[in-house]
Design a protein around this motif. Structure first.
Motif, PDB file in Angstrom:
ATOM      1  N   VAL A  57      33.336  47.929  22.835  1.00 51.48           N
ATOM      2  CA  VAL A  57      32.513  46.743  23.012  1.00 51.48           C
ATOM      3  C   VAL A  57      32.941  46.019  24.282  1.00 51.48           C
ATOM      4  CG1 VAL A  57      31.763  44.573  21.978  1.00 51.48           C
ATOM      5  CG2 VAL A  57      32.280  46.536  20.509  1.00 51.48           C
ATOM      6  N   LEU A  58      31.998  45.844  25.201  1.00 48.99           N
ATOM      7  CA  LEU A  58      32.237  45.125  26.449  1.00 48.99           C
ATOM      8  C   LEU A  58      31.204  44.025  26.580  1.00 48.99           C
ATOM      9  CD1 LEU A  58      32.660  48.225  28.774  1.00 48.99           C
ATOM     10  CD2 LEU A  58      34.488  46.860  27.765  1.00 48.99           C
ATOM     11  N   ILE A  61      30.543  37.787  28.425  1.00 48.47           N
ATOM     12  CA  ILE A  61      30.714  36.429  27.908  1.00 48.47           C
ATOM     13  C   ILE A  61      31.716  36.469  26.766  1.00 48.47           C
ATOM     14  CG2 ILE A  61      29.596  34.429  26.847  1.00 48.47           C
ATOM     15  CD1 ILE A  61      26.990  35.393  28.155  1.00 48.47           C
ATOM     16  N   ILE A  62      32.864  35.830  26.942  1.00 49.94           N
ATOM     17  CA  ILE A  62      33.900  35.801  25.916  1.00 49.94           C
ATOM     18  C   ILE A  62      33.368  35.056  24.697  1.00 49.94           C
ATOM     19  CG2 ILE A  62      36.206  34.921  25.327  1.00 49.94           C
ATOM     20  CD1 ILE A  62      36.903  35.320  28.312  1.00 49.94           C
ATOM     21  N   GLY A  63      33.566  35.668  23.529  1.00 48.63           N
ATOM     22  CA  GLY A  63      33.158  35.032  22.288  1.00 48.63           C
ATOM     23  C   GLY A  63      31.774  35.393  21.805  1.00 48.63           C
ATOM     24  N   ASP A  64      31.085  36.296  22.507  1.00 46.92           N
ATOM     25  CA  ASP A  64      29.770  36.738  22.030  1.00 46.92           C
ATOM     26  C   ASP A  64      29.901  37.328  20.632  1.00 46.92           C
ATOM     27  OD1 ASP A  64      28.197  36.074  24.167  1.00 46.92           O
ATOM     28  OD2 ASP A  64      27.992  38.105  24.952  1.00 46.92           O
ATOM     29  N   ILE A  69      25.833  41.991  21.122  1.00 52.12           N
ATOM     30  CA  ILE A  69      26.305  42.754  22.267  1.00 52.12           C
ATOM     31  C   ILE A  69      25.811  44.195  22.142  1.00 52.12           C
ATOM     32  CG2 ILE A  69      28.340  43.612  23.490  1.00 52.12           C
ATOM     33  CD1 ILE A  69      29.872  41.209  22.301  1.00 52.12           C
ATOM     34  N   ALA A  70      25.239  44.714  23.207  1.00 52.52           N
ATOM     35  CA  ALA A  70      24.854  46.126  23.231  1.00 52.52           C
ATOM     36  C   ALA A  70      26.104  46.952  23.346  1.00 52.52           C
ATOM     37  CB  ALA A  70      23.922  46.392  24.408  1.00 52.52           C
TER      38      ALA A  70
END
Length: 76
Positions: A57-58, A61-64, A69-70
């Motif tokens: 997982v990349l 935005i920190i905390g998504d 997240i794709a």
């Protein structure tokens, strides 16, 4: 990346166009997209059961939230 929409492709395109035109932000757009997808929001991982699913997982935005997240899933 892949998709399996629960609605016809033309309808999905129109929905995306309408969301963009309305000024929806990315969280709002992804919330709606999850609802009309057979694979987004963790649904693909559930379809893979009983296989183990690993994900890298990349996010920029920190905390998504993970469901926003794709990511690319790897099955074992």
């Amino acid at each position: 990346m892949f998709e399996k929409p629960l609605i016809p492709e033309k309808e999905l395109q129109q929905l995306t166009h309408d969301l963009l035109a309305s000024g929806a932000d990315i969280v709002e757009m992804n919330t709606i997209r999850k609802r009309v997808s057979a694979v987004k929001g963790g649904k693909f991982a559930k379809l893979c059961a009983p296989a183990k699913v690993y994900a890298v997982v990349l996010s920029d935005i920190i905390g998504d939230p993970l469901d926003m997240i794709a990511f690319r899933a790897c099955l074992s």
